[in-house]
Scaffold this motif. Structure first.
Motif, PDB file in Angstrom:
ATOM      1  N   SER A 178      56.268  32.390  38.105  1.00  0.00           N
ATOM      2  CA  SER A 178      56.023  32.675  36.752  1.00  0.00           C
ATOM      3  C   SER A 178      55.611  31.480  35.874  1.00  0.00           C
ATOM      4  N   ARG A 179      54.624  31.485  34.994  1.00  0.00           N
ATOM      5  CA  ARG A 179      54.156  30.327  34.003  1.00  0.00           C
ATOM      6  C   ARG A 179      55.098  30.245  32.935  1.00  0.00           C
ATOM      7  N   LYS A 180      56.063  31.096  32.681  1.00  0.00           N
ATOM      8  CA  LYS A 180      56.864  31.027  31.564  1.00  0.00           C
ATOM      9  C   LYS A 180      58.439  31.376  32.251  1.00  0.00           C
ATOM     10  N   LEU A 181      59.321  30.848  31.732  1.00  0.00           N
ATOM     11  CA  LEU A 181      60.663  30.953  32.561  1.00  0.00           C
ATOM     12  C   LEU A 181      61.754  30.753  31.576  1.00  0.00           C
ATOM     13  N   PHE A 182      62.802  31.266  31.756  1.00  0.00           N
ATOM     14  CA  PHE A 182      64.176  30.972  31.093  1.00  0.00           C
ATOM     15  C   PHE A 182      65.138  31.074  32.011  1.00  0.00           C
ATOM     16  N   ILE A 183      66.292  29.960  32.053  1.00  0.00           N
ATOM     17  CA  ILE A 183      67.428  29.982  33.101  1.00  0.00           C
ATOM     18  C   ILE A 183      68.566  30.946  32.706  1.00  0.00           C
ATOM     19  N   GLU A 184      68.859  31.836  33.361  1.00  0.00           N
ATOM     20  CA  GLU A 184      69.927  32.607  33.138  1.00  0.00           C
ATOM     21  C   GLU A 184      70.861  32.945  34.183  1.00  0.00           C
ATOM     22  N   HIS A 185      72.064  33.312  33.995  1.00  0.00           N
ATOM     23  CA  HIS A 185      73.178  33.441  34.929  1.00  0.00           C
ATOM     24  C   HIS A 185      73.495  35.050  34.721  1.00  0.00           C
ATOM     25  N   PRO A 186      73.767  35.737  36.061  1.00  0.00           N
ATOM     26  CA  PRO A 186      74.038  36.930  36.082  1.00  0.00           C
ATOM     27  C   PRO A 186      75.490  37.320  35.131  1.00  0.00           C
ATOM     28  N   VAL A 229      76.852  32.553  26.129  1.00  0.00           N
ATOM     29  CA  VAL A 229      75.878  33.643  25.703  1.00  0.00           C
ATOM     30  C   VAL A 229      74.521  33.338  26.353  1.00  0.00           C
ATOM     31  N   GLY A 230      73.928  34.285  27.097  1.00  0.00           N
ATOM     32  CA  GLY A 230      72.667  34.005  27.773  1.00  0.00           C
ATOM     33  C   GLY A 230      71.620  34.016  26.701  1.00  0.00           C
ATOM     34  N   PRO A 231      70.455  33.207  27.266  1.00  0.00           N
ATOM     35  CA  PRO A 231      69.327  33.317  26.451  1.00  0.00           C
ATOM     36  C   PRO A 231      68.792  34.751  26.251  1.00  0.00           C
ATOM     37  N   LYS A 232      67.975  34.876  25.136  1.00  0.00           N
ATOM     38  CA  LYS A 232      67.499  36.298  24.669  1.00  0.00           C
ATOM     39  C   LYS A 232      66.270  36.281  25.451  1.00  0.00           C
ATOM     40  N   SER A 233      66.016  37.305  26.293  1.00  0.00           N
ATOM     41  CA  SER A 233      64.703  37.588  26.861  1.00  0.00           C
ATOM     42  C   SER A 233      63.670  37.895  25.942  1.00  0.00           C
ATOM     43  N   ALA A 234      62.472  37.247  26.068  1.00  0.00           N
ATOM     44  CA  ALA A 234      61.157  37.709  25.548  1.00  0.00           C
ATOM     45  C   ALA A 234      60.126  38.167  26.342  1.00  0.00           C
ATOM     46  N   SER A 235      59.123  38.757  25.793  1.00  0.00           N
ATOM     47  CA  SER A 235      58.158  39.445  26.639  1.00  0.00           C
ATOM     48  C   SER A 235      57.349  38.406  27.028  1.00  0.00           C
ATOM     49  N   GLY A 236      57.019  38.531  28.469  1.00  0.00           N
ATOM     50  CA  GLY A 236      56.164  37.578  29.098  1.00  0.00           C
ATOM     51  C   GLY A 236      56.899  36.405  29.695  1.00  0.00           C
ATOM     52  N   ILE A 237      58.100  36.142  29.410  1.00  0.00           N
ATOM     53  CA  ILE A 237      58.824  35.147  30.102  1.00  0.00           C
ATOM     54  C   ILE A 237      59.894  35.640  31.120  1.00  0.00           C
ATOM     55  N   GLU A 238      59.848  35.106  32.252  1.00  0.00           N
ATOM     56  CA  GLU A 238      60.584  35.754  33.325  1.00  0.00           C
ATOM     57  C   GLU A 238      61.952  35.220  33.319  1.00  0.00           C
ATOM     58  N   PRO A 262      47.686  20.128  36.037  1.00  0.00           N
ATOM     59  CA  PRO A 262      47.258  21.024  35.013  1.00  0.00           C
ATOM     60  C   PRO A 262      48.524  21.878  34.333  1.00  0.00           C
ATOM     61  N   SER A 263      49.484  22.681  35.382  1.00  0.00           N
ATOM     62  CA  SER A 263      50.487  23.254  34.786  1.00  0.00           C
ATOM     63  C   SER A 263      51.385  22.247  33.846  1.00  0.00           C
ATOM     64  N   LEU A 264      51.472  20.906  34.459  1.00  0.00           N
ATOM     65  CA  LEU A 264      52.353  19.997  33.698  1.00  0.00           C
ATOM     66  C   LEU A 264      51.605  19.741  32.121  1.00  0.00           C
ATOM     67  N   LEU A 265      50.135  19.612  32.196  1.00  0.00           N
ATOM     68  CA  LEU A 265      49.504  19.363  30.886  1.00  0.00           C
ATOM     69  C   LEU A 265      49.803  20.491  29.928  1.00  0.00           C
ATOM     70  N   GLU A 266      49.644  21.512  30.544  1.00  0.00           N
ATOM     71  CA  GLU A 266      49.670  22.708  29.589  1.00  0.00           C
ATOM     72  C   GLU A 266      50.882  23.256  29.092  1.00  0.00           C
ATOM     73  N   SER A 267      51.939  22.858  29.506  1.00  0.00           N
ATOM     74  CA  SER A 267      53.235  23.430  29.134  1.00  0.00           C
ATOM     75  C   SER A 267      53.593  23.226  27.889  1.00  0.00           C
ATOM     76  N   SER A 268      54.588  24.018  27.318  1.00  0.00           N
ATOM     77  CA  SER A 268      54.934  24.182  25.912  1.00  0.00           C
ATOM     78  C   SER A 268      56.054  24.427  25.809  1.00  0.00           C
ATOM     79  N   ASP A 269      56.854  23.882  24.860  1.00  0.00           N
ATOM     80  CA  ASP A 269      58.175  23.952  24.580  1.00  0.00           C
ATOM     81  C   ASP A 269      58.551  25.208  23.816  1.00  0.00           C
ATOM     82  N   ASP A 270      57.368  25.845  23.439  1.00  0.00           N
ATOM     83  CA  ASP A 270      57.597  27.023  22.642  1.00  0.00           C
ATOM     84  C   ASP A 270      57.805  28.436  23.369  1.00  0.00           C
ATOM     85  N   ASP A 271      57.193  28.527  24.553  1.00  0.00           N
ATOM     86  CA  ASP A 271      57.004  29.598  25.200  1.00  0.00           C
ATOM     87  C   ASP A 271      57.810  29.620  26.612  1.00  0.00           C
ATOM     88  N   GLY A 272      58.504  28.737  26.990  1.00  0.00           N
ATOM     89  CA  GLY A 272      59.052  28.770  28.092  1.00  0.00           C
ATOM     90  C   GLY A 272      58.417  28.144  29.138  1.00  0.00           C
TER      91      GLY A 272
END
Length: 936
Positions: A287-295, A309-318, A370-380
């Protein structure tokens, strides 16, 4: 046709009612038949073998190929042939059936019948039959060109992208058969010529045919080595299929050292291209966008008791706990390990260099960077690329791969080996390299981006200042793995260092004062009766940590322990402007990484548990290198020592008693001079200003009373919080012990507990309380270190802490020691953990809002307040106003209004206490191992 089939079955049917009954019951007839077959003479066995083979040919030629009854009878006949071959191998020679199989080439007809039948059971029986012929190791089947051609024709029709769809069991048997052939080639290099035939032969002088393809992707010649290409098609699979395919391919790569033709063919072929593109394809699946979660239904105790409190899921972020994501990540890492194994097995310099060239261009330059270069702090996407890079560096250990990755991402100058110091490339390898360089330059011209403009250092520093806590945690984990396992690459890149003079060691008085200071700070955070035991455990853990550090090998060499030199060379690291040897150094005051870590530490009370655990681990890893001195950034700078009084002159009585307690001096200096030097080194210095991290720790302690004073019965709350962790740890241990003691029970009756996560391990290490007996066998390790034994002599620092060394751990033990926080009793007036009425009164007494101290002297801080929403999680509806604190008091800033649960605050209090003890233990063990304290 039915009569023919019935006759074929009847001719081989067992005789007697008892045998028939045994077959109905479950296999007794097969055993009886095997005994009868084994007792037959070789001539009888051969006659039976020919009869069954004839029935097979007759049945197939007279069938339409679609009747399931006929297909099943064909499968039975092939199975009988396999059994006869397997039985004959166990009997004394002669073996006429194997001789007949070789002379009549029965494998040709059996393979054709199986491939044309398109029937999975028949195909599987054929694979087993061919395997039986190979395993017999007679008649030289593997050295037979006809056998090789027939088997690979059969494999090409049933395996591969455009082949039949076969069952997983059949596929596993097929790949295992091919692996067996690769293993035989490895052991018997002379049979390679049967399975590999290189067309358009090219000598090392470069006299090749016009058909030679000089493109960077290499040539695809499946007809030269079909076994090789078939194994490549299965290397991405999981389970037995992928394991056998990868190991078989490794055996073939290893065989290149015994065959010049194979070595040249591997360089010319598209092996490197296929492996690099396969790795890139698996990386692209992540996945190009990720958030770390625990069950939520299986939270680690340290999170469950800390208002997680786990992170809120967002569309397109796995999510990191998604089954698809975990499967894709495991597959990618498995293939990465295969890359590492391929370089390890490969003994050919040209093949290895070709693989590394393609890894750099096709994976590093075109995908990872390129994935390092294109990474953004706003979208995971920043969390994703930092996590993947952490996993890559934590998985790999091969020095060539590590060097390629870090030297490229850190924009280090390319290493140019000295003349005559490197193995020259062959003409074929040089051609492939030039083609890759042309491709690389073309790609860089198109993208107009390179690590010279933005590299891993920039990403780390930027991410540490992120407002996204998950980005900060991912960055700290990446930083830890670089500092702990690949520390040499951090020098002059992530860390800005300056050399330390050999005579600038800390004095013994300063050493004792700093140890007492850290322990006093820990007691100031939370008073407890278990501090000696906790400190002894940290001593043990830190000794293992320091001894295992890659930079410690030269310092701790037993041959050099008597004359440790701080200028020992660690050998060449990388070329260009990077240092070629490691030397005693410390961080520069303006080091950007240090300045990025200080604000994260300053917000310790409001950080999440994951942030604080990752932060403290990164600081400890930064301080664990034997060449990195702690003065100036964590400890007092020796150059700023100031003494309030001159040293005293010892009397004769003091002198004699004092010298008796010391080891004999190897020099000829007088006792008076030696005693004077000792007393001088024992003076307690004064140093101003404090180092950045130490100053921040003091600021945290200065702010603590303003928080705890508004929490009624704070000691009771803290003791109850520790008890909750202890109960959780004991329940986990009991579940684990019951599972171990009853291995015969089924999974449904006694389900196996899930493996402890890293957070579970840290929770057990920090917060559990052991029973009266030893807990050295605790099943919850963390960070790969060994359970500690009690070290009474090292419980507290004394006159010469550097001489007190904990016992050397066993090399096989690499798990953390049991928890150092061990409070089992409550004070008078405190509520017991199981006092329900007390819990109710205590909850009602906790205010929903407390007032935090305002920001102080830390630059850039803004005033704010710290809101507590109570033990039960109710949000606070009241906001406390901010009052001015005492002038000049450095207070950690709260940049904005934040809500911090009491559970999280209590956990952070305990975490800071343990971190202070861990730092004290680290300082003491460093003095013992690395001689950080100056000589007496």
């Amino acid at each position: 046709m039915f009569n023919a089939i019935q006759g074929a079955i009847a001719q081989d049917a067992p005789k007697g009612a008892m045998d028939f009954l045994a077959r109905l019951i479950g296999g007794g007839g097969a055993s009886s038949s095997s005994k009868n077959s084994a007792s037959q003479s070789p001539q009888q066995r051969l006659a039976r073998f020919k009869r069954i083979y004839g029935q097979l040919l007759h049945t197939w030629r007279g069938s339409s190929g679609a009747d399931p009854i006929i297909l099943d009878s064909i499968r039975i006949l092939i199975s009988k042939i396999t059994h006869i071959v397997q039985e004959e191998v166990t009997t004394p020679i002669p073996h006429p059936c194997l001789a007949f199989a070789a002379s009549s080439q029965i494998y040709v007809n059996i393979s054709k019948i199986a491939s044309r039948s398109r029937n999975d059971p028949i195909i599987r029986e054929t694979v087993l039959a061919l395997g039986a012929l190979i395993d017999s190791e007679e008649e030289e089947f593997l050295e037979n060109d006809t056998f090789s051609q027939s088997l690979m024709d059969f494999v090409s029709k049933i395996a591969g992208a455009n082949s039949l769809i076969i069952a997983a069991e059949t596929e596993s048997d097929l790949v295992e058969l091919l692996f067996g052939i690769a293993a035989k080639i490895r052991l018997q290099p002379e049979i390679l010529q049967v399975w590999f035939f290189r067309r358009n032969l090219v000598s090392r002088t470069g006299q090749d045919s016009p058909a030679y393809n000089q493109k960077f992707e290499g040539t695809t010649r499946k007809e030269d080595f079909p076994l090789f290409y078939t194994l490549i098609e299965y290397v991405h699979h999981e389970g037995r299929v992928g394991d056998f395919a990868r190991l078989g391919l490794l055996y073939i790569i290893e065989s290149a050292s015994n065959s010049e033709d194979l070595e040249i063919w591997l360089v010319e072929s598209d092996l490197a291209t296929l492996m690099a593109s396969g790795l890139g394809a698996l990386y692209s699946q992540l996945s190009r966008k990720l958030f770390i979660e625990h069950p939520k239904d299986d939270l680690p105790a340290i999170l469950a008791l800390s208002d997680y409190v786990g992170p809120k899921s967002a569309s397109g972020i796995e999510s990191s706990i998604s089954p698809d994501f975990k499967s894709h990540l495991d597959t990618f890492l498995s293939y990465l390990v295969f890359w590492q194994d391929a370089l390890e097995y490969c003994k050919s310099y040209d093949v290895k260099q070709t693989l590394l060239d393609h890894f750099q261009v096709l994976f590093l330059q075109q995908l990872l960077y390129p994935s390092l270069l294109e990474s953004s702090d706003d979208d995971g996407s920043a969390v994703a690329v930092l996590t993947y890079l952490y996993k890559i560096l934590d998985t790999l250990s091969h020095p060539d791969l590590i060097h390629l990755i870090l030297s490229y991402l850190l924009a280090l100058p390319e290493h140019t080996p000295a003349k005559g110091g490197a193995t020259p490339r062959s003409l074929h390898s040089s051609r492939r390299r030039k083609s890759l360089e042309m491709l690389s330059s073309f790609t860089e011209d198109q993208d107009n981006a390179s690590p010279d403009l933005f590299n891993l250092v920039d990403l780390v520093l930027t991410s540490l200042r992120s407002r996204n806590e998950q980005t900060v945690v991912a960055t700290l984990k990446l930083l830890s793995v670089i500092l702990q396992r690949h520390h040499r690459y951090a020098i002059a890149t992530l860390l800005q260092i300056m050399p330390v003079a050999p005579d600038s060691s800390r004095t013994l008085g300063a050493h004792n004062m700093e140890l007492q200071m850290f322990i006093s700070m820990a007691e100031e955070v939370a008073t407890s009766d278990d501090i000696d035991e906790s400190y002894a455990n940290h001593l043990h853990d830190n000794q293992i940590l320091l001894e295992d550090h890659p930079c410690s090998a030269a310092i701790l060499d037993p041959k050099k322990l008597s004359t440790i030199s701080r200028k020992q060379s660690m050998g060449s690291i990388f070329g260009g402007g990077a240092p070629r040897e490691l030397y005693p150094h410390t961080l520069r005051p303006e080091d950007p990484l240090l300045h990025a870590l200080v604000p994260v530490l300053a917000s310790f009370w409001t950080n999440s548990v994951e942030t604080n655990l990752s932060l403290t681990a990164a600081i400890i890893d930064l301080a664990s290198c034997g060449y990195t001195r702690l003065e100036g950034w964590l400890l007092l700078d020796a150059s700023t020592y100031d003494y309030s009084s001159p040293p005293s002159t010892p009397t004769s009585l003091d002198l004699s008693s004092f010298l008796l307690a010391l080891p004999p001096s190897p020099t000829t200096i007088s006792d008076q001079t030696r005693a004077q030097a000792i007393l001088t080194s024992l003076r307690t210095p004064i140093s101003h200003p404090l180092p950045p991290l130490l100053s921040t720790l003091r600021a945290l302690l200065s702010a603590l009373p303003s928080y705890t004073s508004q929490l009624p019965n704070f000691p009771t709350l803290l003791a109850t919080h520790k008890s909750s962790f202890r109960i959780s740890s004991e329940l986990s241990d009991a579940l684990f012990a019951s599972t171990i003691s009853t291995p015969h029970q089924t999974h449904a009756q006694n389900p196996k507990p899930t493996p402890a996560s890293a957070l579970d391990s840290i929770s057990a290490r920090i917060f559990s309380t052991p029973p009266a007996h030893s807990r050295s066998s605790s099943p919850v390790p963390a960070r790969g270190r060994a359970p500690a034994t009690q070290t009474p002599a090292a419980s507290r620092p004394g006159l010469r802490p550097s001489l007190v060394r904990p016992p050397s751990p066993s090399p096989s033990n690499r798990a953390f020691s049991p928890s150092p926080l061990r409070t089992t009793s409550t004070r008078a007036g405190e509520f017991a953990p199981d006092d329900e009425d007390g819990e109710e009164r205590r909850t009602r007494a906790v205010p929903r809002t407390i007032r935090a101290a305002p920001s102080g002297t830390i630059e850039g801080a803004r005033s704010g307040r710290l809101l507590f929403y109570g033990l039960r999680g109710e949000a606070s509806s009241e906001a406390g106003s901010v009052r001015s604190g005492s002038e000049g008091t450095p207070v950690p800033p709260v940049a904005e209004d934040v809500e911090v649960g009491v559970g999280l605050f209590l956990t952070n209090v305990l975490l800071l206490r343990e971190f202070l003890l861990e730092v004290a233990a680290l300082v003491q063990v460093r003095a013992s191992l690395f001689g950080d304290v100056g000589p007496i």
